[in-house]
Design a protein around this motif. Structure first.
Motif, PDB file in Angstrom:
ATOM      1  N   ALA A  14      48.722  43.702  71.005  1.00  0.00           N
ATOM      2  CA  ALA A  14      48.609  44.285  72.342  1.00  0.00           C
ATOM      3  C   ALA A  14      49.793  43.869  73.202  1.00  0.00           C
ATOM      4  CB  ALA A  14      47.302  43.849  72.994  1.00  0.00           C
ATOM      5  N   ALA A  15      50.240  42.638  73.043  1.00  0.00           N
ATOM      6  CA  ALA A  15      51.386  42.164  73.825  1.00  0.00           C
ATOM      7  C   ALA A  15      52.661  42.907  73.414  1.00  0.00           C
ATOM      8  CB  ALA A  15      51.568  40.664  73.629  1.00  0.00           C
ATOM      9  N   GLU A  74      52.558  46.400  74.921  1.00  0.00           N
ATOM     10  CA  GLU A  74      52.842  46.338  76.361  1.00  0.00           C
ATOM     11  C   GLU A  74      54.316  46.047  76.616  1.00  0.00           C
ATOM     12  OE1 GLU A  74      51.327  43.910  80.290  1.00  0.00           O
ATOM     13  OE2 GLU A  74      50.094  43.903  78.494  1.00  0.00           O
ATOM     14  N   ASP A 116      56.310  49.184  75.987  1.00  0.00           N
ATOM     15  CA  ASP A 116      56.111  50.119  77.093  1.00  0.00           C
ATOM     16  C   ASP A 116      56.957  49.715  78.298  1.00  0.00           C
ATOM     17  OD1 ASP A 116      54.891  52.310  78.416  1.00  0.00           O
ATOM     18  OD2 ASP A 116      53.562  50.898  79.461  1.00  0.00           O
ATOM     19  N   LEU A 117      57.005  48.437  78.594  1.00  0.00           N
ATOM     20  CA  LEU A 117      57.826  47.967  79.717  1.00  0.00           C
ATOM     21  C   LEU A 117      59.315  48.204  79.465  1.00  0.00           C
ATOM     22  CD1 LEU A 117      55.997  44.652  80.645  1.00  0.00           C
ATOM     23  CD2 LEU A 117      56.041  46.776  81.947  1.00  0.00           C
TER      24      LEU A 117
END
Length: 79
Positions: free
Chosen positions: A55-56, A59, A62-63
């Motif tokens: 999940a990290a 994310e 995405d950033l």
């Protein structure tokens, strides 16, 4: 035989006992409901929870993509 005051006091005591018992049963029912909700939530959480590292990474990717888009907008490049 019995004075009206004693009869009223006895009836009030019986009524108070009935109300207290009903409230206590309702309280135990509410606690059981909340316990079931917590167990259901915890069970669903352990089943759905994958790797926190995955999940990290998603994310973080995405950033990074958002930063690239913002830099492109700042430099005036159309995407």
């Amino acid at each position: 035989m019995f004075e009206p005051t004693v009869i009223i006091a006895g009836a009030a005591l019986v009524g108070l006992t009935i109300v207290a018992t009903a409230l206590l049963r309702a309280w135990h029912g509410w606690l059981a409901l909340k316990r079931q909700e917590l167990e259901r939530h915890h069970g669903a959480e352990t089943q759905e929870a994958g790797s926190p590292m995955g999940a990290a990474r998603i994310e973080l990717a995405d950033l990074k993509e958002r930063i690239k888009k913002l830099e492109a907008i700042a430099s005036g490049v159309d995407l």
